[in-house]
Design a protein around this motif. Structure first.
Motif, PDB file in Angstrom:
ATOM      1  N   THR A 173      -5.806   8.007  -0.008  1.00  0.00           N
ATOM      2  CA  THR A 173      -5.869   7.583   1.524  1.00  0.00           C
ATOM      3  C   THR A 173      -4.405   8.188   2.158  1.00  0.00           C
ATOM      4  O   THR A 173      -3.452   8.192   1.415  1.00  0.00           O
ATOM      5  CB  THR A 173      -5.753   6.132   1.727  1.00  0.00           C
ATOM      6  N   TYR A 174      -4.415   8.317   3.455  1.00  0.00           N
ATOM      7  CA  TYR A 174      -3.288   8.936   4.237  1.00  0.00           C
ATOM      8  C   TYR A 174      -2.198   7.665   4.438  1.00  0.00           C
ATOM      9  O   TYR A 174      -1.191   8.087   4.614  1.00  0.00           O
ATOM     10  CB  TYR A 174      -3.740   9.356   5.654  1.00  0.00           C
ATOM     11  N   THR A 175      -2.738   6.686   4.209  1.00  0.00           N
ATOM     12  CA  THR A 175      -1.654   5.427   4.126  1.00  0.00           C
ATOM     13  C   THR A 175      -0.755   5.705   3.157  1.00  0.00           C
ATOM     14  O   THR A 175       0.513   5.379   3.177  1.00  0.00           O
ATOM     15  CB  THR A 175      -2.315   4.045   4.407  1.00  0.00           C
ATOM     16  N   GLU A 176      -1.188   5.903   1.911  1.00  0.00           N
ATOM     17  CA  GLU A 176      -0.251   6.229   0.696  1.00  0.00           C
ATOM     18  C   GLU A 176       0.417   7.527   1.316  1.00  0.00           C
ATOM     19  O   GLU A 176       1.772   7.432   0.695  1.00  0.00           O
ATOM     20  CB  GLU A 176      -1.278   6.459  -0.307  1.00  0.00           C
ATOM     21  N   CYS A 177       0.145   8.356   1.473  1.00  0.00           N
ATOM     22  CA  CYS A 177       1.060   9.467   1.873  1.00  0.00           C
ATOM     23  C   CYS A 177       1.996   9.176   2.957  1.00  0.00           C
ATOM     24  O   CYS A 177       3.280   9.755   2.894  1.00  0.00           O
ATOM     25  CB  CYS A 177       0.036  10.826   2.578  1.00  0.00           C
ATOM     26  N   ALA A 178       1.544   8.390   3.926  1.00  0.00           N
ATOM     27  CA  ALA A 178       2.666   7.950   4.995  1.00  0.00           C
ATOM     28  C   ALA A 178       3.817   6.978   4.170  1.00  0.00           C
ATOM     29  O   ALA A 178       5.156   7.261   4.417  1.00  0.00           O
ATOM     30  CB  ALA A 178       2.037   7.117   6.044  1.00  0.00           C
ATOM     31  N   GLU A 179       3.417   6.143   3.116  1.00  0.00           N
ATOM     32  CA  GLU A 179       4.326   5.558   2.408  1.00  0.00           C
ATOM     33  C   GLU A 179       5.370   6.633   1.697  1.00  0.00           C
ATOM     34  O   GLU A 179       6.458   6.210   1.520  1.00  0.00           O
ATOM     35  CB  GLU A 179       3.641   4.339   1.398  1.00  0.00           C
ATOM     36  N   ASP A 180       4.595   7.346   0.829  1.00  0.00           N
ATOM     37  CA  ASP A 180       5.621   8.327   0.366  1.00  0.00           C
ATOM     38  C   ASP A 180       6.315   9.474   1.305  1.00  0.00           C
ATOM     39  O   ASP A 180       7.713   9.422   0.936  1.00  0.00           O
ATOM     40  CB  ASP A 180       4.707   9.386  -0.398  1.00  0.00           C
ATOM     41  N   LEU A 181       6.240   9.481   2.518  1.00  0.00           N
ATOM     42  CA  LEU A 181       6.979  10.217   3.499  1.00  0.00           C
ATOM     43  C   LEU A 181       8.141   9.317   4.004  1.00  0.00           C
ATOM     44  O   LEU A 181       9.322   9.532   3.976  1.00  0.00           O
ATOM     45  CB  LEU A 181       6.448  10.533   4.663  1.00  0.00           C
ATOM     46  N   ARG A 182       7.995   8.025   4.153  1.00  0.00           N
ATOM     47  CA  ARG A 182       8.553   6.992   4.384  1.00  0.00           C
ATOM     48  C   ARG A 182       9.908   7.017   3.296  1.00  0.00           C
ATOM     49  O   ARG A 182      10.941   6.637   3.813  1.00  0.00           O
ATOM     50  CB  ARG A 182       8.207   5.677   4.745  1.00  0.00           C
TER      51      ARG A 182
END
Length: 290
Positions: free
Chosen positions: A192-201
């Motif tokens: 999911t992209y929410t997991e991507c967003a968390e890694d970016l954060r």
């Protein structure tokens, strides 16, 4: 008088019998009670008789398909489009089962019969068309890049992703586009992209790349954390996935899309969802029939 009364009773009984038979017929032919005209033997008629439909959608994409953890309800543009299609088959909203379909499982869910259709930011392409059929498109997005607020890595275009750590999701066109346009990028994949967003954060990746409207939805939830950079570098026509060669169902969905383009329901669905953070509603794309 007695003969007339017997005659009245007989007529009343006949009327009631016909009426009850008619009600039974309506119930048999329409699971929702809504009278619709559907091709005999078609997927639409079968779903109508069953009185329910199962739809694959995303659960983590603001604006298109996001599940509220407190209520359990899924909301978004894709969800609204699915509701309209179901309604045109005589199936009410309460009889729609929404199933989470991440990018990697959309084709298997359709081919294995786990869902009746997929409406999930689903880009139409030839590779997928070899496995399933598409109605639409009903929206055209474009791939873009999301970075941390302030753009600390100075990423301005897709070529700048070379040598960078980039996150996308498994089975998406976004993954393939990044690898093709920035072959020196290190690509991390999640479901999911929410997991991507968390890694970016958390500075585990330098950027996230996928469709612009998906990224805009993520940014809308975290304006102080992320921003978009550069311009879109692809076109991503979103389609509605159905079983391979189910021509009747595909044509039915295409007819529904063209109908709601004209009667304003498409624009209302957009305005009530994606339009909350992308104010200007685009013109709906022309349906492609094949």
């Amino acid at each position: 008088m007695r003969r007339a009364r017997h005659l009245q009773v007989a007529v009343l009984a006949a009327v009631l019998t016909v009426s009850m038979a008619g009600c039974g017929k309506d119930k048999k032919n329409s699971g929702s009670g809504k009278k619709v005209s559907l091709k005999a033997g078609s997927t639409m008629e079968k779903l109508n008789k069953a009185g329910k439909v199962t739809v694959g959608v995303k659960f983590d994409q603001p604006g298109f398909g996001q599940k509220d953890p407190s209520s359990g309800k899924v909301a978004g543009f894709d969800v609204e489009i699915a509701k309209i299609i179901a309604g045109e088959m005589g199936i009410p909203e309460k009889s729609i089962e929404f199933v989470e379909s991440v990018s990697a499982n959309r084709e298997p869910f359709i081919t294995e019969g786990k869902v009746d259709m997929v409406v999930a930011t689903y880009t139409i392409n030839d590779k997928r068309k070899a496995l399933i059929s598409f109605a639409g498109p009903y929206y055209v997005a474009g791939q873009d890049i999301m970075v941390k607020k302030g753009n600390p890595k100075a990423i301005k275009a897709v070529a700048d992703l070379n040598g960078k750590k980039v996150c996308s999701v498994e089975g998406s066109t976004s993954e393939k586009n990044v690898k093709a346009k920035a072959p020196q990028a290190t690509v991390t994949l999640f479901k999911t992209y929410t997991e991507c967003a968390e890694d970016l954060r958390n500075d585990k990746v330098d950027a996230v790349s996928t469709d612009n409207v998906i990224l805009i939805g993520l940014i809308d939830k975290a304006k102080d954390d992320f921003e978009l950079v550069g311009d879109k570098f692809t076109d991503e026509p979103y389609g509605i996935g159905v079983k391979k060669d189910d021509t009747d169902f595909r044509n039915f969905v295409n007819d529904v899309l063209e109908k709601i383009y004209k009667d304003g329901r498409w624009k209302k669905a957009y305005t009530d969802t994606v339009g909350k953070f992308v104010k200007e509603a685009p013109e709906p794309p022309a349906v492609v029939r094949y």
